[in-house]
Design a protein around this motif. Structure first.
Motif, mmCIF file in Angstrom:
data_model
loop_
_atom_site.group_PDB
_atom_site.id
_atom_site.type_symbol
_atom_site.label_atom_id
_atom_site.label_comp_id
_atom_site.label_asym_id
_atom_site.label_seq_id
_atom_site.Cartn_x
_atom_site.Cartn_y
_atom_site.Cartn_z
ATOM 1 N N ARG A 173 1.258 16.556 10.166
ATOM 2 C CA ARG A 173 1.437 17.190 8.857
ATOM 3 C C ARG A 173 1.659 18.698 8.959
ATOM 4 N NH1 ARG A 173 -3.630 14.762 5.629
ATOM 5 N NH2 ARG A 173 -4.635 15.154 7.642
ATOM 6 N N GLN A 199 5.419 27.201 0.418
ATOM 7 C CA GLN A 199 4.707 25.932 0.508
ATOM 8 C C GLN A 199 5.683 24.756 0.598
ATOM 9 O OE1 GLN A 199 1.991 25.731 -2.788
ATOM 10 N NE2 GLN A 199 0.497 27.070 -1.829
ATOM 11 N N HIS A 200 5.446 23.895 1.598
ATOM 12 C CA HIS A 200 6.206 22.653 1.843
ATOM 13 C C HIS A 200 7.592 22.915 2.427
ATOM 14 C CE1 HIS A 200 3.956 21.229 -2.048
ATOM 15 N NE2 HIS A 200 3.127 21.564 -1.067
ATOM 16 N N ASP A 211 12.861 20.900 2.266
ATOM 17 C CA ASP A 211 11.576 20.623 1.631
ATOM 18 C C ASP A 211 10.959 19.422 2.330
ATOM 19 O OD1 ASP A 211 9.457 19.725 -0.023
ATOM 20 O OD2 ASP A 211 10.356 20.691 -1.761
ATOM 21 N N VAL A 212 9.908 19.663 3.109
ATOM 22 C CA VAL A 212 9.300 18.605 3.918
ATOM 23 C C VAL A 212 8.700 17.503 3.041
ATOM 24 C CG1 VAL A 212 7.474 18.101 5.603
ATOM 25 C CG2 VAL A 212 8.876 20.146 5.855
ATOM 26 N N SER A 213 8.097 17.886 1.916
ATOM 27 C CA SER A 213 7.477 16.877 1.052
ATOM 28 C C SER A 213 8.523 15.963 0.429
ATOM 29 C CB SER A 213 6.657 17.562 -0.051
ATOM 30 O OG SER A 213 7.482 18.336 -0.898
ATOM 31 N N THR A 214 9.723 16.481 0.182
ATOM 32 C CA THR A 214 10.799 15.656 -0.381
ATOM 33 C C THR A 214 11.391 14.725 0.666
ATOM 34 O OG1 THR A 214 11.359 17.354 -2.022
ATOM 35 C CG2 THR A 214 13.041 15.700 -1.540
ATOM 36 N N THR A 218 4.697 13.205 0.570
ATOM 37 C CA THR A 218 3.548 14.100 0.417
ATOM 38 C C THR A 218 2.530 13.932 1.541
ATOM 39 O OG1 THR A 218 2.497 12.466 -1.031
ATOM 40 C CG2 THR A 218 3.777 14.206 -2.086
ATOM 41 N N ILE A 221 2.443 16.777 4.449
ATOM 42 C CA ILE A 221 2.072 18.170 4.207
ATOM 43 C C ILE A 221 0.569 18.281 3.940
ATOM 44 C CG2 ILE A 221 4.333 18.859 3.315
ATOM 45 C CD1 ILE A 221 3.176 18.516 0.495
#
Length: 317
Positions: A173, A199-200, A211-214, A218, A221
């Protein structure tokens, strides 16, 4: 560094109830120290810590019942200063009438909780320490690898973000890329988080911002993590000697906290993600009492003794 926290933020994060003063929750808290008034109930205000949250529990409320109405009115009025952020009453205790009036006159909110004084004191202190602690911005990438917070550092362009992205693809993560905001939670715990604007997000050369979360969900991260290990990526050159046995015990001190550090040479063909993952697992093994270097030394010494005994035996024939 956040130099203050509002009472509203404290209510939201620590789950306190607003018993009185909903209109005054914009008052600010500037210190993580919390006061439990004692001498003040005896009329001693020479060293009254007015800027602290004032926490009243069973002991304080019980003692106040032995005071006269005039005494309580005087003491509560003197406790309600322009610097006092709020009062917190634990254990679902009722608000003393004198405090209720004095706090209303001074526009100071009164908060409550079902928790004991010790419990709410711990919760508030932990939150405020994290928010109000001095922060330092470091260049690097912070990744949580199976519960081990690894800060990856190195010169710009050495491959920190690309390596972190591969670690994310392997199920670990991301906490922060490029800039890591760090603060000391206590003398032994260093915490890292991402600046709000980053962030992210990660910057990958040739691709841009992702965007890592996209892209990875979730679960890829984390908002913050302890920094347990520093892995410094260093471009390999023949004249630089790198540690091969892991027995040098390098450390780096950040915000007064000592963090173990290893240097990893960057060279074509090396899988840095697997190497850093192994470094994290090795760190975890060491914290559990297993030292691979010590095991190697013991095996080597045993082999030397065996060979020495065999040579002595052969010479005696």
């Amino acid at each position: 560094m956040a130099n203050h926290v509002t009472v509203q933020e404290l209510v939201d994060k620590v789950r306190l109830k607003v018993l009185q003063g909903n209109d005054y929750l914009n008052r600010t808290i500037t210190t993580s120290d919390i006061s439990r008034p004692a001498l003040e109930f005896a009329g001693y205000f020479k060293h009254y810590p007015a800027m602290r949250i004032q926490l009243l529990g069973i002991t304080e409320i019980s003692f106040s019942k032995d005071l006269t109405h005039d005494q309580m009115t005087e003491y509560m009025t003197r406790m309600c200063t322009p610097q006092t952020p709020c009062f917190v009453i634990s254990t679902n205790l009722p608000i003393p009438a004198e405090l209720k009036q004095a706090a209303e006159d001074a526009k100071i909110p009164i908060l409550g909780t079902h928790l004991t004084s010790s419990q709410i004191l711990s919760n508030m202190t932990s939150y405020l320490l994290g928010r109000l602690a001095p922060r330092k911005s470091l260049h690097g990438v912070l990744v949580d690898i199976s519960g081990v917070g690894v800060l990856i550092t190195g010169d710009s362009g050495v491959g920190k973000s690309e390596t972190a992205l591969e670690l994310v693809r392997r199920g670990h993560r991301l906490v922060a890329d490029d800039r890591v905001e760090v603060y000391a939670r206590d003398e032994q715990t260093l915490v890292g988080t991402a600046p709000a604007i980053l962030q992210h997000l990660m910057e990958i050369r040739g691709i841009g911002i992702i965007d890592v979360s996209t892209l990875h969900g979730t679960g890829a991260i984390m908002p913050e993590d302890n920094i347990n290990l520093i892995v410094h990526l260093e471009t390999w050159t023949p004249d630089v000697k790198f540690d091969r046995l892991g027995d040098r015990g390098d450390n780096q001190t950040i915000q007064g906290v000592i963090v173990p550090k290893v240097s990893v040479p960057v060279k074509t063909g090396r899988n840095l993600a697997i190497i850093i993952e192994s470094a994290a697992m090795n760190y975890r093994a060491e914290t559990m009492g297993y030292d691979a270097t010590k095991t190697f030394d013991e095996n080597l010494n045993r082999l030397i003794k065996q060979n020495s005994a065999r040579d002595s035996k052969e010479q005696g024939k």
